[in-house]
Scaffold this motif. Sequence first.
Motif, PDB file in Angstrom:
ATOM      1  N   PHE A 102      -2.700   0.462  -5.732  1.00 29.70           N
ATOM      2  CA  PHE A 102      -3.046   0.646  -4.300  1.00 29.70           C
ATOM      3  C   PHE A 102      -4.542   1.232  -4.344  1.00 29.70           C
ATOM      4  N   SER A 103      -5.057   1.234  -3.270  1.00 31.74           N
ATOM      5  CA  SER A 103      -6.476   1.966  -3.041  1.00 31.74           C
ATOM      6  C   SER A 103      -6.613   2.304  -1.535  1.00 31.74           C
ATOM      7  N   VAL A 104      -6.743   3.460  -1.121  1.00 30.66           N
ATOM      8  CA  VAL A 104      -6.789   4.022   0.351  1.00 30.66           C
ATOM      9  C   VAL A 104      -8.430   4.460   0.469  1.00 30.66           C
ATOM     10  N   ALA A 105      -8.950   4.240   2.009  1.00 34.58           N
ATOM     11  CA  ALA A 105     -10.011   4.519   2.296  1.00 34.58           C
ATOM     12  C   ALA A 105     -10.176   4.985   3.783  1.00 34.58           C
ATOM     13  N   HIS A 106     -10.868   5.707   4.266  1.00 34.36           N
ATOM     14  CA  HIS A 106     -11.055   6.095   5.514  1.00 34.36           C
ATOM     15  C   HIS A 106     -12.321   6.350   5.904  1.00 34.36           C
ATOM     16  N   SER A 107     -12.700   6.088   7.502  1.00 34.86           N
ATOM     17  CA  SER A 107     -14.186   6.246   7.735  1.00 34.86           C
ATOM     18  C   SER A 107     -14.011   6.417   9.435  1.00 34.86           C
ATOM     19  N   ARG A 108     -14.452   7.445   9.659  1.00 41.44           N
ATOM     20  CA  ARG A 108     -14.533   7.925  11.236  1.00 41.44           C
ATOM     21  C   ARG A 108     -13.226   7.378  12.061  1.00 41.44           C
ATOM     22  N   GLY A 109     -12.410   7.898  11.392  1.00 45.23           N
ATOM     23  CA  GLY A 109     -10.807   7.977  12.271  1.00 45.23           C
ATOM     24  C   GLY A 109     -10.097   6.592  11.979  1.00 45.23           C
ATOM     25  N   LYS A 110     -10.661   5.616  11.045  1.00 39.93           N
ATOM     26  CA  LYS A 110      -9.891   4.646  10.640  1.00 39.93           C
ATOM     27  C   LYS A 110      -9.543   4.724   9.239  1.00 39.93           C
ATOM     28  N   VAL A 111      -8.112   4.538   8.957  1.00 42.30           N
ATOM     29  CA  VAL A 111      -7.498   4.641   7.481  1.00 42.30           C
ATOM     30  C   VAL A 111      -7.055   3.230   7.087  1.00 42.30           C
ATOM     31  N   VAL A 112      -7.479   2.853   5.948  1.00 37.63           N
ATOM     32  CA  VAL A 112      -7.074   1.675   5.333  1.00 37.63           C
ATOM     33  C   VAL A 112      -6.295   1.634   4.098  1.00 37.63           C
ATOM     34  N   CYS A 113      -5.524   0.883   3.788  1.00 34.92           N
ATOM     35  CA  CYS A 113      -4.704   0.697   2.629  1.00 34.92           C
ATOM     36  C   CYS A 113      -4.487  -0.658   1.791  1.00 34.92           C
ATOM     37  N   ALA A 114      -4.604  -0.869   0.702  1.00 31.47           N
ATOM     38  CA  ALA A 114      -4.473  -1.985   0.003  1.00 31.47           C
ATOM     39  C   ALA A 114      -3.461  -1.992  -1.088  1.00 31.47           C
ATOM     40  N   LEU A 115      -2.582  -2.687  -1.331  1.00 27.92           N
ATOM     41  CA  LEU A 115      -1.448  -2.739  -2.153  1.00 27.92           C
ATOM     42  C   LEU A 115      -1.582  -4.180  -3.077  1.00 27.92           C
ATOM     43  N   ALA A 116      -1.398  -3.980  -4.479  1.00 27.94           N
ATOM     44  CA  ALA A 116      -1.356  -5.350  -5.200  1.00 27.94           C
ATOM     45  C   ALA A 116      -0.521  -5.206  -6.356  1.00 27.94           C
ATOM     46  N   PRO A 117       0.356  -6.268  -6.480  1.00 28.13           N
ATOM     47  CA  PRO A 117       1.473  -6.053  -7.591  1.00 28.13           C
ATOM     48  C   PRO A 117       0.997  -5.649  -8.994  1.00 28.13           C
ATOM     49  N   ALA A 118      -0.024  -6.162  -9.314  1.00 20.54           N
ATOM     50  CA  ALA A 118      -0.900  -5.779 -10.798  1.00 20.54           C
ATOM     51  C   ALA A 118      -2.191  -5.824 -10.480  1.00 20.54           C
ATOM     52  N   GLY A 119      -2.812  -5.170 -11.704  1.00 18.18           N
ATOM     53  CA  GLY A 119      -4.273  -5.016 -11.871  1.00 18.18           C
ATOM     54  C   GLY A 119      -4.998  -4.012 -10.868  1.00 18.18           C
ATOM     55  N   ARG A 120      -6.257  -3.944 -11.245  1.00 18.61           N
ATOM     56  CA  ARG A 120      -7.260  -2.956 -10.480  1.00 18.61           C
ATOM     57  C   ARG A 120      -7.332  -3.627  -8.977  1.00 18.61           C
ATOM     58  N   ILE A 121      -7.499  -2.577  -8.046  1.00 19.54           N
ATOM     59  CA  ILE A 121      -7.708  -2.681  -6.724  1.00 19.54           C
ATOM     60  C   ILE A 121      -8.534  -1.779  -6.001  1.00 19.54           C
ATOM     61  N   GLY A 122      -9.464  -2.049  -5.119  1.00 21.95           N
ATOM     62  CA  GLY A 122     -10.223  -1.263  -4.546  1.00 21.95           C
ATOM     63  C   GLY A 122     -10.213  -1.838  -2.950  1.00 21.95           C
ATOM     64  N   ILE A 123     -10.303  -0.796  -1.915  1.00 24.39           N
ATOM     65  CA  ILE A 123     -10.607  -0.851  -0.812  1.00 24.39           C
ATOM     66  C   ILE A 123     -11.615  -0.047  -0.043  1.00 24.39           C
ATOM     67  N   ASP A 124     -12.278  -0.333   0.735  1.00 23.51           N
ATOM     68  CA  ASP A 124     -13.246   0.246   1.410  1.00 23.51           C
ATOM     69  C   ASP A 124     -13.583   0.029   2.977  1.00 23.51           C
TER      70      ASP A 124
END
Length: 220
Positions: free
Chosen positions: A72-94
């Motif tokens: 998983f990866s999590v990010a936030h900016s100015r009141g918005k929060v986002v998240c991404a999930l992946a079954p395998a491998g590396r992941i990034g979210i912005d």
Amino acid sequence: MDFSEDDWRDFVAEGDLAALPRSAHPRRRAEHLAGRALLRAALQDCTGRPARSHRLRAGANGKPECVGGPEFSVAHSRGKVVCALAPAGRIGIDVECLVPGRGIEAIAEQHFSADERRWIGARAERFYMLWVLKEAYLKALGVGLAGGLDSLRCLVDPPRIDARTDGVDAAPALALYAAGDAFVAIATFACRLQEVTAVHWAPRSPLRVAPLQLIARTAA
């Protein structure tokens, strides 16, 4: 950020509350707890296991990981929060909200290629599209901004993203989304974009696993 305790108390675990000292700035504490709440809500939807049952810990490089669960990866900016999930491998979210008056020209001149700067032109939204794609890529690599925004060069021609890297790693799969007045990007390795779950949460709204609007992505 305007998240109240009622928004997340059914999702966060005691370990989430203990992860930050009580002396932490209220905004930082709110961002941390909102991110953990959205992550746990997404994990619950993905795995069917209760949100609080998932054990989160710092991995070898300090990046949080879910024991026995998806990447998983999590990010936030100015009141918005986002998240991404992946079954395998590396992941990034912005995620980045458009900020009027920000000195994007100087940033682009220092960190973006000539082709990227020509593509951006006078359209500020295009700067943010590239910024989130680059930062998501660096987060997936586990290096953060220290890895260099210029290590990924890309152009967006919806519904396609054309991307090149410096060859330090296999080419990532990239996806660009819209979330209200913000752009969101996902980068992943060893996982197809179709296998990624991406969600967001905005303030003053019930916590929900809300899908993002796809703008463009790299070829499958």
